[in-house]
Design a protein around this motif. Sequence first.
Motif: not given
Length: 354
Positions: A58-59, A61-63, A65, A68
Amino acid sequence: MIKANLSKKTIIGVALAAVLALGGFSVQSLRAAERVDTAATVTITANIDSNDTSVFASRYKDSWNADSIVEMDPVTVDLYKIASLEETGTLSPDSRFSNIPVGELLKSPNADTIIEKIVTPAKEIAEGLSPDKTIAFENGSLSATATIPGGAGLYLYIPKAKDNRYSYNFISYVILAPNSDYTDTTGTSDKWNYNVGFSLKGTEEQRTGSLLIKKKLESYNISLGDVSFVYRVKGQLDDQIIDNVYTIDFTGPDQESRLITGLPATAKVTVTEEYAGVSYKPVEGSQTVYTDVEIVADDGDEEPVIPPATVDFKNTYDDGLISSGIAAENQFIDDGNGEVHFDGRKPFESENVR
């Protein structure tokens, strides 16, 4: 040097099923009829499952953005060639890993046995070596590939990842390239597959950082003796509560500091000077409270790449007396430059003076 001959179909089936158990394969019986092309290019691909909801996935993938708050170092997988795979299916250990008993793969071992007898000792050897190849994830991709010309063999893979809050632990394992995906139940091709892969499954571990409280005492009343300054550090990160007090002691004008370690990385804390002694005051223009001080991960490194979060406080003697009965010979202050000056007040003042 111990060689493992995997040329027989039935032996290949049992051994490779065990080798690939943690590599994302669910194979019951592997077989390969043709000879291995040792000159062929093999590819080894590491994958992050798009449906993986773990903290790591999850982190990661979020990184990618734009807005983020996750700052993730490059996710990499180091590859070490433990043994070469010869045309006949024989595994010949690399000279660096000559003591690794690849022959254990002929005994239908389970994953725990492979980790104990092959992966763990191979990792110890690999610590002193440069990887033969490194797989690197880029631009938010959920897969990354290493291309190895003439690379048929057994490989140890060691994933690595960390971000500004967590470090991630992965199970290192071994993978054979090429392998065969022939199964008795499905009847698929018995040809060697030179493009192999595995999935990354990481568990998170909270990283820690430090806070440096720096204190400068510009002037000091010798007659009042030692003085302690008290600081409160307070904050919260999810369910982790930070709330404690720390002292910095002075026996004269000087600059001292207090390093507080083991704080959860990315936590934001408020640092307040709770007590500065009854006869000392902040230097004009200096701060007594710092808010939203973010703790930067250093994992206890004595020489971190990024310096710790730092706050500065400055105080000076405020011309006050702690009590009555101060004699004239005690009414001197040290200015920190080796000079002692008379403070200009009359002896035996009866009240605290501000």
